[in-house]
Design an enzyme around this catalytic site. Structure first.
Site, mmCIF file in Angstrom:
data_model
loop_
_atom_site.group_PDB
_atom_site.id
_atom_site.type_symbol
_atom_site.label_atom_id
_atom_site.label_comp_id
_atom_site.label_asym_id
_atom_site.label_seq_id
_atom_site.Cartn_x
_atom_site.Cartn_y
_atom_site.Cartn_z
ATOM 1 N N GLY A 7 -10.768 -7.677 -6.905
ATOM 2 C CA GLY A 7 -9.596 -7.266 -7.660
ATOM 3 C C GLY A 7 -8.697 -6.385 -6.816
ATOM 4 N N SER A 8 -8.123 -5.373 -7.462
ATOM 5 C CA SER A 8 -7.064 -4.599 -6.810
ATOM 6 C C SER A 8 -7.520 -3.863 -5.559
ATOM 7 C CB SER A 8 -6.505 -3.580 -7.795
ATOM 8 O OG SER A 8 -6.013 -4.246 -8.923
ATOM 9 N N THR A 9 -8.826 -3.595 -5.419
ATOM 10 C CA THR A 9 -9.249 -2.893 -4.200
ATOM 11 C C THR A 9 -8.878 -3.706 -2.970
ATOM 12 O OG1 THR A 9 -11.447 -3.850 -4.511
ATOM 13 C CG2 THR A 9 -11.157 -1.565 -5.183
ATOM 14 N N PHE A 10 -8.754 -5.027 -3.146
ATOM 15 C CA PHE A 10 -8.440 -5.877 -2.005
ATOM 16 C C PHE A 10 -6.988 -5.713 -1.553
ATOM 17 C CE2 PHE A 10 -7.911 -9.845 0.396
ATOM 18 C CZ PHE A 10 -9.075 -9.834 1.135
ATOM 19 N N LYS A 11 -6.164 -5.096 -2.430
ATOM 20 C CA LYS A 11 -4.761 -4.861 -2.053
ATOM 21 C C LYS A 11 -4.677 -3.990 -0.807
ATOM 22 C CE LYS A 11 -3.081 -5.435 -6.743
ATOM 23 N NZ LYS A 11 -2.865 -4.722 -8.010
#
Lengths: 406, 608
Positions: free
Chosen positions: B291-295
């Site tokens: 999820g957003s941690t991959f941003k």
């Protein structure tokens, strides 16, 4: 150059079955010694045997090497290094002019005795015996060199003296004294296996050298009781050839090793458990890659594998005998048969031990067992054989035996 | 001249020797035919019997220590009970007497006692009182051997990491399995002897010496940090009624794992009462959609490629944006904001727009460079490489999905290692778990821990600033803040893909927070993953507070000086000389590669 002279005197038909062109033939003719191809069949047999040996040494030693040296390739690496050394030695000795060795017999005799004495004094003690001399990083067994020397010495002596004349004290006795002294030095180490090999080969060569039957009988009178005692001392040993015996009855005698080696052979069956699948040998033989490698072969490849190895040695014996009978000079003939026996006799004895026919005496199986000095000495032996085989005139067939005694 | 006849004679002698040799070979061959052909079955039986005569005595397993020398796995001596069936006169009666003490079925015991063997184990590694009760009765033919039994004094702590060793001393899971060879040592044998009556007995002074004990192993983990991690993970799993979770604490400079906590819990002392799926070290064997941690990866790639500046304004379309036929929504709708706010507010739309500038080729390349899609090569068994499709397999929507951490599977270990790249100035490290490997692992010491350079130091500084804003007052990760230290990190909430429904589930999600602290000079990278928390699942609300709590305690434990009263040269507790050396080389390399602070953005300091 006696050899060349003789050849041209006997025959001009130099046959080169392998040389492709006449140019080479021309070049060869100008050389001091004509280069001829030797016995390639013999070399092929040795190469096959060595390859089997490398595979089996790795299989048998990898677990031990892993445990003791953290490197399953420890022993095989060393064996490969010795193989290269053996090959180098082969290349050198196969080009040697063998007859010139005879000029060096005396210094050779002296130095071999010095060497054998020094191993008893300076040798490294391993498992209660002094067999090894360390030269820097490598250590070797002088007794392996002594075997080669024994054959060279006897061949020289037999070619020099005509043993057929029947003199005993001036005939068979001096070489027997030399060989017996050598054998005693080796026996002190102790290296019983090599002692047996040197003594047996001495007797065989003297026999082939033509000593009169009376002397043969005298010598047999001495040795047969010893041999009998050694081989047939236990009543069951003879029966073992055909009958199944409970090996546990003898478990404190000839020891666990022999029982385990037969168990390994037996569980191999006809076709074996497959490479590296044998369990018995890897756990229950202390050092499966040395004297008992034949048992590992038996467990991994069954009767098929053992028969193949046995056949290879029989073929080597045949090639060796053939070379010996076809060569023209007595020295080379005796050298050839001696070197042949140097390879095949230990092989026979080793297999006899592994199959339980003979008591354990610590003899490696030539070209198969792990061990550098043995491999090197056997390579030199083969090199002599090959060297001599190049002097054979294939067309001529077997040559008369006692021509040109010098 | 009698030459001719002589010649015949001597030739015949050659043939005589040849014949004798051939007879010898023939005898050997005959014997071989007997042993290997006719008697094969008998010898196989002999082989089995011979093996029975050897009782294998396992060596003592090597002790496993944490980095401070605290024992994580050790051995205690336990009696094992054996029987020599030939000595037992009345097996039925004895089985009846022994069964209740040994707590085994009488029938099974009876069968064992009837076996035609010289030696059978009745029960191994039993309690002392059990063996004493039997010893007192002095049964004929029953004996005891002391064997070493593996125990794990920290119980379930480190359970997944250490794994366990079985009854026969063989490592079966985790470190115990991975380093089994050096831990196990070399087993010894005892050869049974026969007494005067022909019965098998143990030799009087049997040879323990023949077994060589295994080598000790020191891990990089810290028992205290593990304790903190597990306690906090337990708390959140319980509070949020989650399925499980993972916490990894890593030293970003060396790649050393300081703690690796996995739930559901597993106690290696009680293997039999646990299910095999509990043994799995999910930190390396399971992957999740980040999820957003991959941003973090998307943003770092765009900055490294000089495509976007933290202050560049990006239109986040007030929360609704159509791309490739799909409508993307933002949780917190924003309008036109600087890129730093895109990450701080975790805007999907803003991130996808940046990713479109970056393009699929570069995003794929960076994801791989950060260590995704491939095993990192930690010295643990069962590590997975996660799921990152080859660029060629990407669909039209892949770029947008992967940019925001969907359509990609990562292991917790991969995530924490990737974020450590930002923390340590741009280097991807091979995660380390063994501090002093056993000698048998060849070249372990010489193997470089650095895998590759991923980012320039300037990019990592910029990223650290951006990630600090995530934890700032208005960021999604504000609950991850730690008093006295600047935190850089990122929240993540990934809905689980529901295979049954064929779409992302609304209820089931993975909530995570990953970050490092102190942001300027990181000591630890921490990842918190909570699997399927019930109710509120936002990473900022579930995982971030756990991060904060763990970070605070770990920093105190490591005696990291808080920001206010910080000396010029920050301390690195627990740092080995090697790490310090490497760090200085890292700095040198970075300096040479031209990492400057030319693009550092004015700092919007968090108000504590």
């Amino acid at each position: 150059m006696p050899r060349r002279r003789r050849r041209s005197a006997n025959t001009m038909q130099i046959t080169l079955p392998f040389g492709p062109g006449t140019a080479r033939r021309q070049r060869d003719k100008t050389r001091r010694t004509p280069r001829r191809s030797g016995d390639w069949t013999l070399l092929a047999l040795i190469v096959i045997l060595s390859l089997i040996g490398l595979v089996m040494v790795y299989t048998a030693s990898s677990i031990l090497a892993e445990r003791s040296y953290d490197d399953s390739f420890y022993f095989i690496k060393k064996q490969l290094q010795w193989s290269l050394l053996g090959f180098a030695a082969f290349m050198m000795v196969s080009r040697l002019e063998t007859d010139r060795l005879r000029e060096w017999i005396f210094p050779m005799t002296v130095s071999i005795f010095v060497l054998m004495a020094s191993v008893l004094i300076f040798g490294a003690e391993v498992n209660g015996s002094r067999r090894w001399i360390a030269l820097g990083p490598v250590s070797f067994q002088p007794s392996e060199i002594a075997k080669l020397f024994a054959v060279i010495y006897l061949a020289h002596y037999i070619a020099k003296k005509d043993l057929r004349l029947g003199r005993f004290v001036d005939g068979a006795v001096p070489p027997l004294i030399v060989m017996a002294s050598l054998a005693v030095l080796i026996l002190i180490e102790p290296d019983f296996g090599t002692t047996i090999v040197i003594l047996s080969i001495s007797l065989i060569l003297l026999f082939l050298g033509g000593i009169p039957m009376t002397q043969v009988v005298i010598l047999l009178g001495f040795t047969l009781p010893v041999a009998y005692y050694w081989v047939v001392s236990s009543p069951y040993r003879l029966k073992r050839i055909t009958a199944f015996m409970n090996p546990w009855e003898d478990r404190y005698g000839s020891g666990l090793q022999m029982i385990q080696s037969q168990i390994a052979l037996g569980s191999g069956g006809l076709s074996g458990t497959g490479l590296a699948e044998g369990k018995q040998i890897l756990f229950f033989l202390p050092e499966p890659h040395t004297d008992f490698i034949f048992a590992v072969i038996g467990e991994s490849f069954g009767l098929l594998g053992t028969t193949l190895v046995l056949t290879l040695f029989v073929l080597i014996l045949w090639r060796g005998l053939r070379i010996s009978l076809m060569v023209e000079t007595p020295f080379q003939r005796m050298l050839a048969i001696g070197m042949t026996l140097l390879i095949t006799l230990p092989a026979l004895l080793n297999m006899g031990v592994v199959t339980g026919l003979l008591p354990t005496k610590g003899l490696p199986l030539p070209f198969l067992s792990y061990g550098g000095s043995s491999l090197l000495a056997n390579s030199v032996a083969v090199a002599f054989l090959y060297n001599i085989s190049r002097n054979i005139n294939e067309r001529k067939g077997f040559s008369p035996l006692w021509e040109g005694l010098s | 001249m009698p030459k001719k006849s002589d010649d015949q004679l001597k030739r015949s002698r050659f043939y005589t020797i040849f014949t004798l040799m051939m007879i010898g070979f023939a005898l050997v061959l005959t014997r071989l035919v007997f042993i290997q052909g006719l008697e094969h079955d008998l010898w196989v039986a002999r082989a089995e019997q011979s093996q029975e005569k050897h009782v294998k005595l396992e060596a003592e397993r090597g002790t496993i220590y944490d980095r401070n020398g605290k024992i994580l796995a050790m051995n205690i001596e336990r009696p094992s009970i054996y029987a020599i069936p030939s000595k037992i006169k009345n097996p039925r009666k004895l089985a009846g007497q022994l069964a209740p003490i040994l707590k085994v079925q009488k029938k099974q015991l009876h069968e064992k006692l009837l076996k035609k063997k010289d030696f059978v184990w009745l029960k191994r590694k039993v309690s002392l009182e059990m063996s004493e009760r039997i010893e007192k009765k002095q049964f004929e033919g029953i004996g005891f051997i002391r064997e070493s039994k593996r125990v794990y004094p920290r119980n379930s702590r480190f359970g997944h990491l250490i794994g366990f060793a079985g009854l026969d001393n063989k490592g079966l899971e985790g470190i115990e399995l991975r380093h089994d060879k050096s831990l196990r040592g070399k087993a010894g044998f005892v050869v049974m002897e026969r007494d005067a009556l022909g019965q098998s007995v143990f030799p009087k002074d049997f040879d323990y010496a023949r077994s060589t004990p295994g080598r000790a192993l020191t891990l990089t983990v810290d028992e205290v940090i593990q304790h903190i991690s597990e306690r906090e993970l337990d708390r959140i799993v319980k509070e949020s009624d989650a399925l499980g979770g993972t916490v990894i604490v890593m030293d970003p400079w060396s790649g050393e794992i300081l703690s690796m906590a996995v739930r559901p819990e597993f106690d290696p002392n009680k293997v039999s009462s646990s299910r095999p799926d509990q043994w799995r070290n999910r930190a390396i064997t399971d992957f999740y959609e980040p999820g957003s941690t991959f941003k973090i990866i998307t943003a770092a790639a765009a900055i490294e490629e000089n495509l976007v500046d933290p202050d560049d304004l990006i239109d986040c379309e007030n929360g609704t944006y159509r791309v490739k036929g799909t409508t993307i929504h933002d949780h917190d709708a924003v309008g036109i904001v600087p890129f730093r706010q895109v990450i701080a507010k975790s805007s999907n739309i803003g991130t996808i727009k940046v990713a479109e500038i970056l393009g699929p080729d570069r995003l794929s390349r960076y994801a791989e460079s950060f260590g995704f899609g491939k095993r990192l090569g930690i010295d643990l068994g069962g590590e997975l490489g996660g799921l990152l499709q080859d660029r060629k397999q990407w669909s039209g929507r892949s770029l947008a999905s992967i940019a925001i951490g969907q359509e990609i599977g990562v292991t917790p270990l991969q995530m924490v290692t990737a974020v450590s790249v930002i923390a340590n100035g741009g280097w991807l490290m091979t995660p380390q778990i063994v501090k002093e490997p056993g000698k048998s692992v060849k070249g372990e010491g010489s193997r470089s821990k650095i895998k590759r350079r991923v980012l320039s130091e300037a990019t990592t500084e910029t990223m650290a600033e951006i990630l600090k804003e995530v934890v700032a007052e208005k960021g999604t990760g504000r609950r991850a803040a730690v008093a006295g230290y600047a935190v850089a990190g990122k929240t993540g909430t990934a809905q689980k893909f529901d295979r049954a429904l064929g779409r992302y589930s609304k209820e089931r999600s993975v909530s995570s927070f990953v970050g490092f602290v102190p942001a300027e000079d990181p000591v630890v990278t921490i990842l918190v993953v909570v699997d399927e928390p019930q109710g509120i699942a936002w990473g900022g609300q579930i995982a971030a507070p756990v991060f904060s709590k763990i970070a605070e305690e770990v920093l105190h434990y490591l005696k990291v000086v808080p920001q206010g009263n910080r000396p010029q040269e920050p301390t690195h507790p627990q740092e080995s000389i090697q790490t310090a050396k490497r760090r200085s080389t890292l700095v040198q390399i970075a300096d040479r590669s031209g990492g400057t602070s030319g693009r550092i953005v004015p700092l919007i300091g968090p108000r504590w």
